[in-house]
Design a protein around this motif. Sequence first.
Motif, PDB file in Angstrom:
ATOM      1  N   GLU A 188       0.822  -1.213   0.000  1.00 61.56           N
ATOM      2  CA  GLU A 188       0.000   0.000   0.000  1.00 61.56           C
ATOM      3  C   GLU A 188       0.858   1.267   0.000  1.00 61.56           C
ATOM      4  OE1 GLU A 188      -3.943   1.627   2.304  1.00 61.56           O
ATOM      5  OE2 GLU A 188      -2.675   0.149   3.294  1.00 61.56           O
ATOM      6  N   ARG A 189       1.919   1.278   0.803  1.00 58.80           N
ATOM      7  CA  ARG A 189       2.765   2.471   0.913  1.00 58.80           C
ATOM      8  C   ARG A 189       3.696   2.658  -0.284  1.00 58.80           C
ATOM      9  NH1 ARG A 189       6.457   1.959   4.654  1.00 58.80           N
ATOM     10  NH2 ARG A 189       5.930  -0.149   5.231  1.00 58.80           N
ATOM     11  N   ASN A 190       4.086   1.580  -0.937  1.00 61.62           N
ATOM     12  CA  ASN A 190       5.121   1.660  -1.973  1.00 61.62           C
ATOM     13  C   ASN A 190       4.617   1.288  -3.356  1.00 61.62           C
ATOM     14  OD1 ASN A 190       7.422   2.317  -0.213  1.00 61.62           O
ATOM     15  ND2 ASN A 190       6.920   0.339   0.693  1.00 61.62           N
ATOM     16  N   GLN A 191       3.376   1.550  -3.651  1.00 64.20           N
ATOM     17  CA  GLN A 191       2.799   1.163  -4.937  1.00 64.20           C
ATOM     18  C   GLN A 191       3.523   1.811  -6.110  1.00 64.20           C
ATOM     19  OE1 GLN A 191       0.732  -1.233  -5.357  1.00 64.20           O
ATOM     20  NE2 GLN A 191       0.530  -0.982  -7.537  1.00 64.20           N
ATOM     21  N   GLU A 192       3.879   3.082  -5.980  1.00 64.07           N
ATOM     22  CA  GLU A 192       4.573   3.759  -7.079  1.00 64.07           C
ATOM     23  C   GLU A 192       5.947   3.145  -7.330  1.00 64.07           C
ATOM     24  OE1 GLU A 192       4.662   7.993  -6.652  1.00 64.07           O
ATOM     25  OE2 GLU A 192       2.537   8.060  -6.130  1.00 64.07           O
ATOM     26  N   LEU A 193       6.639   2.773  -6.265  1.00 65.95           N
ATOM     27  CA  LEU A 193       7.953   2.139  -6.389  1.00 65.95           C
ATOM     28  C   LEU A 193       7.829   0.776  -7.082  1.00 65.95           C
ATOM     29  CD1 LEU A 193      10.991   2.142  -5.661  1.00 65.95           C
ATOM     30  CD2 LEU A 193      10.333   1.050  -3.511  1.00 65.95           C
ATOM     31  N   ILE A 194       6.824   0.007  -6.698  1.00 67.75           N
ATOM     32  CA  ILE A 194       6.595  -1.304  -7.309  1.00 67.75           C
ATOM     33  C   ILE A 194       6.292  -1.150  -8.791  1.00 67.75           C
ATOM     34  CG2 ILE A 194       5.042  -3.297  -7.340  1.00 67.75           C
ATOM     35  CD1 ILE A 194       4.699  -2.814  -4.273  1.00 67.75           C
ATOM     36  N   LEU A 195       5.461  -0.187  -9.132  1.00 64.43           N
ATOM     37  CA  LEU A 195       5.098   0.027 -10.532  1.00 64.43           C
ATOM     38  C   LEU A 195       6.293   0.501 -11.348  1.00 64.43           C
ATOM     39  CD1 LEU A 195       2.929   0.040 -12.696  1.00 64.43           C
ATOM     40  CD2 LEU A 195       2.351   2.364 -12.006  1.00 64.43           C
ATOM     41  N   SER A 196       7.071   1.433 -10.824  1.00 66.40           N
ATOM     42  CA  SER A 196       8.208   1.949 -11.591  1.00 66.40           C
ATOM     43  C   SER A 196       9.277   0.885 -11.797  1.00 66.40           C
ATOM     44  CB  SER A 196       8.810   3.174 -10.911  1.00 66.40           C
ATOM     45  OG  SER A 196       9.414   2.807  -9.693  1.00 66.40           O
ATOM     46  N   ALA A 197       9.409  -0.053 -10.874  1.00 70.80           N
ATOM     47  CA  ALA A 197      10.393  -1.123 -11.017  1.00 70.80           C
ATOM     48  C   ALA A 197       9.994  -2.109 -12.101  1.00 70.80           C
ATOM     49  CB  ALA A 197      10.575  -1.859  -9.695  1.00 70.80           C
ATOM     50  N   LYS A 198       8.702  -2.193 -12.417  1.00 69.80           N
ATOM     51  CA  LYS A 198       8.230  -3.170 -13.391  1.00 69.80           C
ATOM     52  C   LYS A 198       8.038  -2.598 -14.794  1.00 69.80           C
ATOM     53  CE  LYS A 198       8.338  -6.455 -10.632  1.00 69.80           C
ATOM     54  NZ  LYS A 198       9.461  -7.340 -10.757  1.00 69.80           N
ATOM     55  N   LEU A 199       8.057  -1.288 -14.928  1.00 72.52           N
ATOM     56  CA  LEU A 199       7.879  -0.700 -16.255  1.00 72.52           C
ATOM     57  C   LEU A 199       9.117  -0.936 -17.105  1.00 72.52           C
ATOM     58  CD1 LEU A 199       6.187   2.698 -15.388  1.00 72.52           C
ATOM     59  CD2 LEU A 199       5.098   0.646 -16.282  1.00 72.52           C
ATOM     60  N   ASP A 200       8.889  -1.168 -18.362  1.00 77.06           N
ATOM     61  CA  ASP A 200      10.015  -1.339 -19.278  1.00 77.06           C
ATOM     62  C   ASP A 200      10.735  -0.010 -19.428  1.00 77.06           C
ATOM     63  OD1 ASP A 200       9.471  -3.996 -19.780  1.00 77.06           O
ATOM     64  OD2 ASP A 200       8.126  -3.544 -21.444  1.00 77.06           O
ATOM     65  N   GLN A 201      12.031  -0.038 -19.232  1.00 82.74           N
ATOM     66  CA  GLN A 201      12.805   1.172 -19.368  1.00 82.74           C
ATOM     67  C   GLN A 201      13.582   1.116 -20.667  1.00 82.74           C
ATOM     68  OE1 GLN A 201      15.028   2.015 -15.863  1.00 82.74           O
ATOM     69  NE2 GLN A 201      13.230   1.935 -14.566  1.00 82.74           N
ATOM     70  N   LYS A 202      13.504   2.209 -21.401  1.00 76.87           N
ATOM     71  CA  LYS A 202      14.180   2.286 -22.690  1.00 76.87           C
ATOM     72  C   LYS A 202      15.637   2.686 -22.471  1.00 76.87           C
ATOM     73  CE  LYS A 202       9.962   3.548 -25.009  1.00 76.87           C
ATOM     74  NZ  LYS A 202       9.239   4.561 -25.753  1.00 76.87           N
ATOM     75  N   PRO A 203      16.536   2.201 -23.314  1.00 78.52           N
ATOM     76  CA  PRO A 203      17.937   2.602 -23.181  1.00 78.52           C
ATOM     77  C   PRO A 203      18.095   4.092 -23.471  1.00 78.52           C
ATOM     78  CG  PRO A 203      17.617   1.301 -25.161  1.00 78.52           C
ATOM     79  CD  PRO A 203      16.329   1.263 -24.402  1.00 78.52           C
ATOM     80  N   LEU A 204      19.101   4.693 -22.862  1.00 75.30           N
ATOM     81  CA  LEU A 204      19.321   6.121 -23.022  1.00 75.30           C
ATOM     82  C   LEU A 204      19.844   6.493 -24.399  1.00 75.30           C
ATOM     83  CD1 LEU A 204      20.910   6.956 -19.574  1.00 75.30           C
ATOM     84  CD2 LEU A 204      18.595   7.429 -20.342  1.00 75.30           C
ATOM     85  N   GLY A 205      20.497   5.588 -25.069  1.00 77.01           N
ATOM     86  CA  GLY A 205      21.068   5.891 -26.368  1.00 77.01           C
ATOM     87  C   GLY A 205      22.537   6.243 -26.224  1.00 77.01           C
TER      88      GLY A 205
END
Length: 160
Positions: free
Chosen positions: A117-134
């Motif tokens: 409940e307290r860390n929902q944003e952290l959990i979601l951001s850890a699971k999103l696909d991150q694109k390489p910086l280039g």
Amino acid sequence: MSVFSIYVGTDQDRYSRFNSYLGGELRQSDNFDEAGNRLKDEYKGTPLMMLFEKGDLSADREGVSLIRKEFPAVYMIVIADKLDRDEISFYLKCGVNDTAIGDISKTRLLNGLDFVERNQELILSAKLDQKPLGKYKCPLWKRAFDIAGSLLLLAILSPF
């Protein structure tokens, strides 16, 4: 409680115990397909935690990826009577967030819900696909200026 919780498995004793810990708020499904359908019908965007019994490894991998694809913010915990290091590593690589060997106490389950409940944003951001910086390409004139400046400073500051 504002965390949507679901139990995937057939152990009625364990489900009843967990459900009593959560005051009757725990939903149950027998398998991942049923759980996915139930989540599509009942889940309303609150923090989400899934407890599931360890089963066949390949079936669990498919089930975890199915749920993870539809609900990337889900916090998943595999429950087993026994897990070796290779199995723990396998589940973590599949996308499971935590493992519980043996039984889960009421305190640990409630602490887990509080964490979700307290860390929902952290959990979601850890699971999103991150694109390489280039790649960064430094212009040739800048590189030449840096080299010329370095050589000039070395010549000025070096003792003769």
